[in-house]
Enzyme design. Structure first.
Site, PDB file in Angstrom:
ATOM      1  N   ASN A 135      42.788  39.600  41.156  1.00 36.27           N
ATOM      2  CA  ASN A 135      42.868  39.779  42.613  1.00 36.27           C
ATOM      3  C   ASN A 135      41.476  39.937  43.200  1.00 36.27           C
ATOM      4  OD1 ASN A 135      45.564  39.785  42.068  1.00 36.27           O
ATOM      5  ND2 ASN A 135      46.027  41.688  43.146  1.00 36.27           N
ATOM      6  N   GLU A 136      41.206  39.122  44.211  1.00 36.96           N
ATOM      7  CA  GLU A 136      39.961  39.265  44.974  1.00 36.96           C
ATOM      8  C   GLU A 136      40.276  40.190  46.134  1.00 36.96           C
ATOM      9  OE1 GLU A 136      36.986  38.151  44.292  1.00 36.96           O
ATOM     10  OE2 GLU A 136      37.246  36.445  42.925  1.00 36.96           O
ATOM     11  N   LEU A 137      39.803  41.422  46.026  1.00 35.60           N
ATOM     12  CA  LEU A 137      40.176  42.446  46.995  1.00 35.60           C
ATOM     13  C   LEU A 137      39.390  42.288  48.290  1.00 35.60           C
ATOM     14  CD1 LEU A 137      40.036  45.307  44.383  1.00 35.60           C
ATOM     15  CD2 LEU A 137      42.123  44.310  45.293  1.00 35.60           C
TER      16      LEU A 137
ATOM     17  N   MET B 177      42.679  37.297  47.479  1.00 34.19           N
ATOM     18  CA  MET B 177      43.306  36.217  46.706  1.00 34.19           C
ATOM     19  C   MET B 177      43.983  36.767  45.455  1.00 34.19           C
ATOM     20  SD  MET B 177      40.161  33.533  46.589  1.00 34.19           S
ATOM     21  CE  MET B 177      38.814  33.879  47.688  1.00 34.19           C
TER      22      MET B 177
ATOM     23  N   ASN C 109      36.222  41.456  44.056  1.00 39.65           N
ATOM     24  CA  ASN C 109      36.270  41.172  45.477  1.00 39.65           C
ATOM     25  C   ASN C 109      35.453  39.904  45.666  1.00 39.65           C
ATOM     26  OD1 ASN C 109      33.528  41.479  46.257  1.00 39.65           O
ATOM     27  ND2 ASN C 109      33.740  43.651  46.657  1.00 39.65           N
TER      28      ASN C 109
END
Lengths: 584, 547
Positions: free
Chosen positions: A378-380, A311, A307
């Site tokens: 993935n940036e959560l 993204m 996170n």
């Protein structure tokens, strides 16, 4: 005799179908079931809270117990503090050798304070196993592919985050102690939880010269005054005291290194890349995972969940490596990343060094450049998710989190300011966001985002190469010579080898072989219509093919002596799996 | 202290263990363990295991267990270069016999890792000898998915893997006009026409048109380090620092902050010719050139090498990618010196007894010197017979209709002379090490000045200076988190308090003859203790009585 075999085979098939049916709960077949989710899973899980290491381990054990033909769990090594690093292998073990299926690697929470990455990895494992019988797509996916899921890659830091006092940014590191400030002492001035409530919040002090004021709309929020506005408070940083009386507060915390700067591509020392240690692999966790990756050459796609910011990140981490991403490799990333933007509203498809910041020695580069694996990170969580709209304010200085807290969390996100007598600062107040707010999803939002991100990764996994022999033609030549031409197609968008892989010979070539026939010559077909071939003089029965492009095909031709009928054409690809067919 | 035996044993050691040839791993281990028992200054322990499970030995020469500013001397990284290990063993022997040692050890510690890549040692003792750089890690050298499918073969059954020359239209090699045994690239500008194809001895086992492209050579440890890592190169490993040997040596270096400098015996040389300052390389984000102050220090060290220790005519050998020597400087922040230790002695041109001037080789001649030719010239003059296997015709299955000859340099010979030729260089390098140890930084202080400002209030002022020939540590070290910084600390008693000043001051590396002044205002009487220094320069403690 043949009859009996057929009969027993039929009864076996019947038994298998029945066994499969019994795995499906009645609720999954009636209206109580919400579409897309298991209604009555064998392993009961609630996805509105975070899980500690024991619960993570328990989920793995429960899945293995409930689905022994789908889930396997093994430890690939121990963390610094001695916790097992679990890898779940998830595939339909009854259809084909797992090591011959294209693999997809997933890990979560390398930065341990980024809690939800682990939850998405756990949810994915659970969802795959629980949906194998009910959802055809998942069923086929587990027949064709294998998933390797490391639910938590930094278990020590996660336990620290959960059970020790932290703020939303700490416990990013692992637990190995280092001297941060060069004074020869180690971890001698850590954060201090002044009121022992498990949250490290901010310290403020009333001050005539201060440049901060209380936001009257949201009293837990402080804002910086501008221009000639008079402030009321000064901010004194995170909760802490000067433990070692050296005139500095909280200057030597636990660890303070970055496990995501400990990999093996374009690694740089700490003066270039903050967070780096002695060499890539100083930490037992990254060392164990690297060995696992290298020992599983079938891994064709990978995802590492982080996170914050919403993204889909691809490499490279540093601008100087841009040239290593060829336009044809980027096309693959674009296809997946752009679809992702639709699948998860508020998330953007980005390049690490361009849109985030430069990262040397990161995991994403290790996977994509050292190993040639198509990788996303993935940036959560993003502030977009609060009100489903793009915020106009910057990443940390908008008040949407306060507004969201007020109306949807009823004030649970912040600790109200309270007075405290500080040994160095005197009468101060402490308060601010709880450690598990801001970066980590509020409870009711975890499952939805876990599902959307899983769906993105399943699409990515689905697109790992699938090789099919779409045709074998024979043609009689002069004498007893016969030409055998086989066409092999990759019916997915990820190639068997990235162009970077082909250029640097990272993975072995694909081998297309003919056995059971006397091969006289072998060649790849450049253009059949124009009779353009490239002969492979040596070992003509096994043609080496450097790459089979996404949605592309290759043709190989053998000249054989005698009738080739019954001979076997076999395609063997490290990342594309194996497939074979017999000549009619 | 577990040391006990009489010093006499140490004196006898050299005699009882005089050896004529290189040591295998077992004898190396035995040799080191005996030193551990026999010398009161030596401790031998393992810093880790190699890929093949062998111990990587560390020999520490020290008079106490507390770490003192130290030099780390390493050898045996690239398996092809064996002489370094032998030189370090001789050096240990000589050092232990040196009458200067006890004096040196009062302030310094010396670490030796004579064989960083122990897996490679025994390849030279195999029934069929071939030059092997790597450790025992299984490597797919040609990355075709098969491991070791095309090794070498000893076609002429002489126990050595040498070379094959094949007369072929595509050949680009010819016999050297200086020495017909040596093959050189034909130069069309000199009207030379290529005659031979040159490959290593063996057959094309897997019939892929390439010869001996995969005998699974293992990972060359001196290519596996972090600085300028040659990714995807043969022998460099699947990724940087993939090998246990690499990690063991780096862990040892990083965790022992008292290591001031490193001396590596390897196939590169920065002592005969020092690195040059390049402001662009030294100031880029990823630093690739030595920093200015460090170059000044290295120039001083180079003078100790070429003048004080009189080690002359060192060959130009540029730094290689991913090696330990560069990593030790650019990443670990320690002074790092390296030398091959031995090279073919320069043959001085004979001079006329009446001519007082030495005949200097002209620039043109210098350029033409072929190292293989000069090696053979030297080997012949020293009567070393086994160095070159003369070309002899054989039948080769892959070239049935062509003339194929086997021959060339015996494995390892070019850089690893018989051990008796290493005696002199070992002696000289001991001299160099002694000079280097003496040149290391010396932290000194004046007697602190104490002023009684008022009743019960004192001002203490102390001057700290580096009186050594070299800085307290590298300039690049100031950027590196794991380098022990110059720290000056004051410790008060309970009844005292600090009115002004800091509990400790940390500063950048202190250059030779540089100094700094610190002062404190202290309230309360009695003794205070001031400590100053850093791990690489040592610490000095001063006690001041406030009264």
């Amino acid at each position: 005799m043949k009859k009996y075999i057929l009969l027993s085979l039929l009864s076996f098939v019947f038994w298998v179908t029945n066994a499969q049916k019994s795995d499906i709960a009645p609720q999954d077949l009636n209206g109580i079931r919400a579409i897309g989710s298991p209604a009555n899973p064998k392993v009961k899980m609630a996805w509105d809270s975070y899980h500690d290491y024991a619960q993570v381990t328990q989920l793995g054990r429960d899945l293995v117990k409930a689905y022994p033909n789908l889930v396997k769990m093994e430890s690939v090594g121990k963390s610094y503090e001695g916790r097992d690093i679990w890898v779940l292998t998830i595939s339909d073990f009854n259809s084909g050798e797992v090591e011959n299926k294209p693999g997809f690697y997933i890990d979560g929470g390398i930065h341990a304070n980024e809690m939800q990455g682990v939850e998405v990895a756990m949810y994915t494992a659970w969802y795959l196993a629980e949906s194998f019988q009910t959802i055809k797509f998942i069923n086929t996916l587990l027949k064709e592919k294998v998933f390797y899921i490391v639910m938590t890659i930094s278990p020590d830091g996660r336990e620290n985050f959960i059970y020790k006092s932290n703020n939303s940014n700490t416990s990013r590191s692992g637990m190995r102690p280092f001297d941060n400030d060069g004074d020869g002492l180690v971890n001698e001035d850590k954060l201090d939880d002044l009121d022992n409530d498990g949250h490290i919040v901010m310290m403020r002090r009333k001050s005539k010269t201060g440049r901060w004021k209380v936001d009257t709309k949201y009293p837990t929020r402080m804002y910086q005054v501008k221009g000639d506005e008079i402030g009321e408070y000064e901010m004194l940083g995170y909760e802490g005291v000067d433990n070692d009386k050296d005139g500095l507060v909280n200057e030597d915390l636990i660890g303070t290194y970055d496990p995501n700067r400990d990999w093996g591509w374009n690694w740089q020392p700490n003066y270039v890349q903050n967070g780096a240690l002695f060499y890539p692999g100083t930490l037992p966790e990254t060392r164990a995972i690297k060995a696992f990756i290298v020992n599983h050459p079938n891994i064709a796609g990978a995802q590492s969940y982080h996170n914050f910011g919403g993204m889909f990140l691809r490499g490279p981490g540093a601008a100087e490596d841009d040239a290593l991403f060829s336009s044809q490799d980027i096309e693959v990333y674009d296809n997946i990343g752009k679809l992702g933007e639709k699948m998860i509203p508020g998330y953007n498809y980005f390049v690490i060094h361009k849109d985030l910041y430069t990262v040397y020695g990161g995991e994403i580069d290790f996977l994509s450049l050292t190993r040639g694996i198509f990788t996303f990170s993935n940036e959560l969580m993003t502030s977009y998710k609060l009100f489903n709209q793009k915020s106009t304010a910057g990443r940390w200085d908008n008040d949407e989190f306060n507004e969201f807290d007020k109306y949807l969390l009823f004030g649970d996100g912040y600790l109200e300011w309270k007075t405290f007598n500080h040994p160095q600062f005197g009468d101060i107040e402490i308060g601010g966001p709880k450690k598990n707010y801001i970066r980590n999803h509020p409870g009711f939002m975890i499952q939805e985002d876990a599902h959307r991100n899983m769906a993105f990764s399943l699409y990515h996994a689905y697109q790992t190469p699938k090789l099919e022999i779409i045709g074998i033609e024979t043609e009689k030549l002069s004498g007893d010579l016969v030409a055998v031409t086989a066409t092999v197609m990759n019916t997915r968008i990820i190639p068997t080898h990235s162009l970077h892989d082909v250029k640097n010979k990272i993975e072995r070539p694909n081998y297309i072989s003919l056995t059971g026939s006397a091969v006289v010559a072998g060649m790849t077909v450049q253009n059949e219509d124009l009779n353009l071939f490239t002969e492979q003089k040596f070992t003509p029965e096994t043609i080496a093919v450097p790459n089979i492009e996404g949605m592309g095909n290759v043709k190989v031709r053998w000249i054989v002596k005698g009738n080739p009928s019954g001979a076997t054409v076999k395609v063997s690809s490290a990342k594309g799996g194996t497939v074979s067919d017999k000549i009619k | 202290m577990r040391k006990k035996i009489l010093f006499l044993f140490v004196l006898c050691f050299g005699i009882t263990h005089a050896q004529n040839d290189y040591l295998n791993y077992q004898n190396l281990t035995k040799n080191l363990k005996e030193l551990d028992v026999k010398s009161k200054y030596c401790t031998v322990k393992s810093i880790g295991k190699s890929s093949g499970g062998k111990e990587i030995w560390l020999l520490t020469i020290s008079e106490s267990t507390t770490p003192k500013p130290a030099l780390l001397i390493t050898a045996g990284l690239d398996g092809k270069y064996r002489a370094g290990t032998q030189i370090t063993l001789k050096m240990i022997e000589n050092l232990l016999n040196s009458d200067k040692l006890s004096k040196i050890l009062e302030e310094k510690t010396i670490y030796f890792v004579p064989s960083v890549n122990p897996d490679a040692i025994d390849a030279a003792f195999a029934t069929i000898k071939m030059e092997k750089s790597g450790n025992d890690t299984k490597t797919d050298d040609d990355r075709d998915g098969k491991i070791g499918e095309d090794p070498f073969e000893d076609l002429n059954k002489d126990g050595l893997i040498t070379q094959l020359r094949i007369e072929d239209i595509t050949g680009s090699f010819i016999e050297s006009p200086e020495d017909s045994r040596v093959l050189i690239k034909a130069d069309p500008m000199k009207n030379q026409v290529g005659k031979y194809v040159l490959i290593s001895e063996g057959i094309d086992n897997d019939k892929d048109g390439m010869f001996n492209e995969d005998f699974s050579e293992g990972v060359n440890i001196d290519k596996n380090f972090t600085f300028d890592y040659p990714v995807f190169e043969k022998g460099a490993g699947v990724y940087v620092a993939s090998e246990p040997e690499t990690r063991a040596l780096l862990d040892f270096l990083y965790l022992n902050q008292n290591i001031y400098g490193v001396l590596t015996f390897g196939m590169h040389n920065n002592l005969s010719e020092t690195p040059k300052y390049d402001s662009k390389l030294a100031s880029s984000r990823i630093i690739k050139g030595w920093l200015e102050k460090d170059i000044k220090a290295v120039e001083r060290v180079s003078k100790l090498y070429t003048q004080k220790a009189a080690i002359k005519d060192g060959p130009k050998m540029p730094m290689t990618k991913g090696n330990f020597a560069q990593t030790a400087y650019f990443h670990a922040g320690r002074f790092s010196f390296s030398t091959p230790g031995w090279w073919v002695p320069k043959v001085e041109a004979k001079k006329d007894s009446l001519d007082s001037k030495l005949e200097k080789p002209k620039d043109k001649d210098k350029e033409a010197v072929n190292s293989e030719v000069s090696f053979l010239k030297w080997a012949d003059s020293q009567n070393i017979k086994s160095a070159f296997i003369n070309w002899s015709v054989i039948k080769h299955p892959d070239f049935p209709n062509q003339k194929v000859e086997v021959g060339g340099f015996a494995p390892y010979t070019l850089n690893n002379p018989p051990v008796n030729f290493l005696e002199e260089t070992a002696t000289k390098h001991v001299l160099f090490v002694e000079e280097l140890l003496a040149a290391m930084p010396k932290i000194e202080t004046n007697v602190p000045e104490v002023e009684k400002v008022r009743e019960n209030l004192y001002r203490i002022t102390i001057k700290v200076a580096n009186k050594g020939l070299l800085p307290t540590y590298t300039e690049i070290g100031d950027k590196i988190r794991f380098v022990s910084k110059m720290k000056t600390e004051i410790v008060l008693q309970k009844n005292q308090s600090m009115v002004s000043g800091r509990k400790y001051f940390i500063r950048n590396s202190m250059q030779a003859d540089e100094s700094e002044e610190y002062s404190w205002l202290i309230s309360g009487t009695g003794k205070v203790t001031i400590t100053t220094g850093c791990a690489t320069a040592g610490f000095k403690e001063v006690i001041v009585d406030l009264k």
